[in-house]
Design an enzyme around this catalytic site. Structure first.
Site, mmCIF file in Angstrom:
data_model
loop_
_atom_site.group_PDB
_atom_site.id
_atom_site.type_symbol
_atom_site.label_atom_id
_atom_site.label_comp_id
_atom_site.label_asym_id
_atom_site.label_seq_id
_atom_site.Cartn_x
_atom_site.Cartn_y
_atom_site.Cartn_z
ATOM 1 N N ASP A 74 38.876 41.107 42.579
ATOM 2 C CA ASP A 74 38.241 41.944 41.381
ATOM 3 C C ASP A 74 38.155 43.136 42.455
ATOM 4 O O ASP A 74 37.702 43.109 42.880
ATOM 5 C CB ASP A 74 36.773 41.410 40.146
ATOM 6 N N HIS A 219 36.481 38.720 45.585
ATOM 7 C CA HIS A 219 36.222 41.162 45.168
ATOM 8 C C HIS A 219 36.768 41.562 46.509
ATOM 9 O O HIS A 219 36.588 40.901 47.666
ATOM 10 C CB HIS A 219 34.898 41.554 44.792
#
Ligand SMILES: [Zn+2]
Length: 257
Positions: A74, A219
């Site tokens: 992400d 992430h």
């Protein structure tokens, strides 16, 4: 699993009865209990994406006999995404990148490389606002629509997967994704790589909870995650796991065309 559409009217009725009881008896104990329970369940439903409390969410593949997992990244693309792509390529792993629109404007070529290497792209809003949970339906639609447009301009098609920032869902998000026809993708295995500073602990956390069918949340925003992947990808191979994109894991089509 209980849903907001069922529980909200239920709590409304119980709340009115508790209010009448409080006025009649002069005792506010039941009213306070009902209010606390309603607020607590709503907050739980908003922050735990696995519940699918406000809208349908996909957070893992259940009852999977083969050892498939989906790595997801992400908040990118960023300067670290290229290193992640290199590692994935070295280990024959496929992944899904939930991209932020404003980051795509900075790293458009990285998006093309993600897709070129056979990975999947999803929508993670345009600005990744810290106040995402307080946006109204129109604002959520704008956040989704702007990123779809950036991706369409770069790839010629838009993603159908949407991951809300912080995993927050609420009535505004539910109405927006119903309108935009996006599928909400959550996770079942959270690395906590943005708040854990020890790579070893991140690796151990992911491995401890690992089960076939997991959607794993990372992430692509720090060198820490790159270091974890250097250890995790060989480990997954050794344990017989195959890393696939979310669409392959869930058997869903990820784009509008
Ligand atoms: Zn995010």
């Amino acid at each position: 699993m209980l849903k907001h559409a069922v529980l909200f009217p239920f709590f409304l009725v119980i709340g009115v009865l508790a209010l009448l009881h409080a006025i009649w008896q002069g005792s506010f104990g039941w009213l306070a209990f009902v209010c606390c329970a309603g607020v607590g369940i709503t907050a739980w439903g908003a922050f735990d994406i696995r519940l699918g409390y406000f809208t349908e969410t996909f957070y893992r593949k259940k009852h999977l006999s083969s050892k498939l997992v989906a790595l997801t990244f992400d908040d990118g693309p960023t300067a670290h995404t290229a290193q992640i792509l290199e590692l994935l390529q070295q280990h024959g792993a496929k992944a899904t990148f939930f991209c932020v629109g404003k980051q795509l404007l900075v790293y458009p070529e990285v998006l093309k490389e993600i897709v070129h290497q056979g990975h999947t792209v999803g929508n993670h809003t345009f600005s990744h606002s810290r106040s995402f949970g307080f946006l109204n339906e129109t604002q959520v639609k704008e956040e989704i629509g702007r990123t779809d447009e950036v991706i369409r301009n770069l790839l010629g098609r838009s993603p159908k997967f949407f991951r809300p920032p912080f995993g927050v869902t609420n009535p505004s998000v539910a109405k927006a994704v119903k309108y935009t026809k996006h599928q909400v993708i959550g996770w079942s295995n959270r690395s906590l790589d943005t708040i854990t500073f020890d790579e070893g602990k991140i690796f151990e956390r992911v491995c401890r909870k690992l089960t076939p069918g997991d959607i794993i949340l990372f992430h692509d925003t720090s060198p820490r995650t790159v270091d974890v992947l250097r250890r995790l990808l060989p480990y997954l191979q050794k344990e017989g796991y195959t890393c696939v994109s979310v669409d392959v894991l869930l058997n869903l089509y990820p784009y509008d065309t």
